[in-house]
Scaffold this motif. Structure first.
Motif, PDB file in Angstrom:
ATOM      1  N   ILE A 121       0.821  -1.270   0.013  1.00 56.75           N
ATOM      2  CA  ILE A 121      -0.069   0.212  -0.025  1.00 56.75           C
ATOM      3  C   ILE A 121       0.819   1.352   0.070  1.00 56.75           C
ATOM      4  CG2 ILE A 121      -1.949   1.425   1.110  1.00 56.75           C
ATOM      5  CD1 ILE A 121      -2.438  -1.903   0.317  1.00 56.75           C
ATOM      6  N   ILE A 122       0.695   2.071  -1.056  1.00 52.41           N
ATOM      7  CA  ILE A 122       1.454   3.199  -1.104  1.00 52.41           C
ATOM      8  C   ILE A 122       0.491   4.586  -1.030  1.00 52.41           C
ATOM      9  CG2 ILE A 122       2.890   4.723  -2.629  1.00 52.41           C
ATOM     10  CD1 ILE A 122       3.771   1.922  -3.913  1.00 52.41           C
ATOM     11  N   THR A 123       1.110   5.370  -0.111  1.00 51.36           N
ATOM     12  CA  THR A 123       0.294   6.512   0.320  1.00 51.36           C
ATOM     13  C   THR A 123       0.815   7.790  -0.106  1.00 51.36           C
ATOM     14  OG1 THR A 123       0.556   6.606   2.663  1.00 51.36           O
ATOM     15  CG2 THR A 123      -1.452   5.622   1.942  1.00 51.36           C
TER      16      THR A 123
ATOM     17  N   ARG B 244       6.015  11.236 -11.461  1.00 49.55           N
ATOM     18  CA  ARG B 244       7.358  10.757 -10.676  1.00 49.55           C
ATOM     19  C   ARG B 244       7.061   9.636 -10.057  1.00 49.55           C
ATOM     20  NH1 ARG B 244      11.131  15.038  -9.752  1.00 49.55           N
ATOM     21  NH2 ARG B 244      12.448  13.145  -8.996  1.00 49.55           N
ATOM     22  N   VAL B 245       5.983   9.465  -9.262  1.00 47.99           N
ATOM     23  CA  VAL B 245       5.896   8.146  -8.487  1.00 47.99           C
ATOM     24  C   VAL B 245       5.655   6.959  -9.382  1.00 47.99           C
ATOM     25  CG1 VAL B 245       4.337   7.195  -6.707  1.00 47.99           C
ATOM     26  CG2 VAL B 245       4.871   9.341  -6.458  1.00 47.99           C
ATOM     27  N   CYS B 246       4.725   7.203 -10.384  1.00 45.13           N
ATOM     28  CA  CYS B 246       4.433   5.937 -11.326  1.00 45.13           C
ATOM     29  C   CYS B 246       5.654   5.576 -12.238  1.00 45.13           C
ATOM     30  CB  CYS B 246       3.232   6.376 -12.176  1.00 45.13           C
ATOM     31  SG  CYS B 246       1.699   6.369 -11.259  1.00 45.13           S
TER      32      CYS B 246
ATOM     33  N   LEU C   3      -2.041  -2.109  -8.972  1.00 45.60           N
ATOM     34  CA  LEU C   3      -3.429  -2.913  -9.047  1.00 45.60           C
ATOM     35  C   LEU C   3      -4.691  -1.811  -8.738  1.00 45.60           C
ATOM     36  CD1 LEU C   3      -2.424  -5.816  -6.739  1.00 45.60           C
ATOM     37  CD2 LEU C   3      -2.101  -5.667  -9.448  1.00 45.60           C
ATOM     38  N   ASP C   4      -4.674  -1.155  -8.078  1.00 48.69           N
ATOM     39  CA  ASP C   4      -5.780  -0.049  -7.845  1.00 48.69           C
ATOM     40  C   ASP C   4      -5.259   1.355  -7.550  1.00 48.69           C
ATOM     41  OD1 ASP C   4      -8.098   0.930  -7.692  1.00 48.69           O
ATOM     42  OD2 ASP C   4      -8.629  -0.507  -5.992  1.00 48.69           O
TER      43      ASP C   4
ATOM     44  N   MET D 243      -3.658   7.082  -2.756  1.00 51.68           N
ATOM     45  CA  MET D 243      -3.586   5.686  -2.418  1.00 51.68           C
ATOM     46  C   MET D 243      -3.364   4.936  -3.366  1.00 51.68           C
ATOM     47  SD  MET D 243      -5.661   3.946   0.442  1.00 51.68           S
ATOM     48  CE  MET D 243      -5.288   2.321   1.171  1.00 51.68           C
ATOM     49  N   MET D 244      -2.544   3.988  -3.407  1.00 54.47           N
ATOM     50  CA  MET D 244      -2.335   2.950  -4.428  1.00 54.47           C
ATOM     51  C   MET D 244      -2.181   1.589  -3.753  1.00 54.47           C
ATOM     52  SD  MET D 244       0.312   4.512  -7.257  1.00 54.47           S
ATOM     53  CE  MET D 244       1.322   5.121  -6.055  1.00 54.47           C
TER      54      MET D 244
END
Length: 90
Positions: A5-7, A19-21, A32-33, A46-47
């Motif tokens: 989980i990335i916030t 940048r994050v992607c 995934l989401d 949130m990913m």
């Protein structure tokens, strides 16, 4: 599957998502989401990701993402799904 989980939270600026992607793609982390909002100039994302194909472990990813967040002016946290769930249960 190594779900993480990335916030990402902070003042909205151009290029945060890019940048994050880009970092995730370069490290074979699949998104995934994803959910993202901007409220009164503040960015929140949130990913849920799958880091199975990444050569880096979750601790290394978390460290890199934290440093990236400092560079672009946001706070980025990356946690294993199980840790996130235990920290956020009611």
């Amino acid at each position: 599957m190594k779900k993480t989980i990335i916030t990402v939270v902070g003042k909205d600026t151009v290029g945060i998502i890019a940048r994050v992607c880009t970092y995730l793609a370069e490290n074979n982390v699949n998104i995934l989401d994803i959910s993202q909002t901007i409220v009164d100039g503040f960015f929140n994302m949130m990913m849920v990701t799958d880091a199975t194909a990444s050569e880096k472990d979750i601790a290394a990813l978390a460290g890199d993402l934290k440093a990236l967040g400092e560079e672009i002016g946001v706070v980025i946290m990356c946690q294993h799904e199980e840790i996130f769930n235990k920290m956020h249960r009611i």
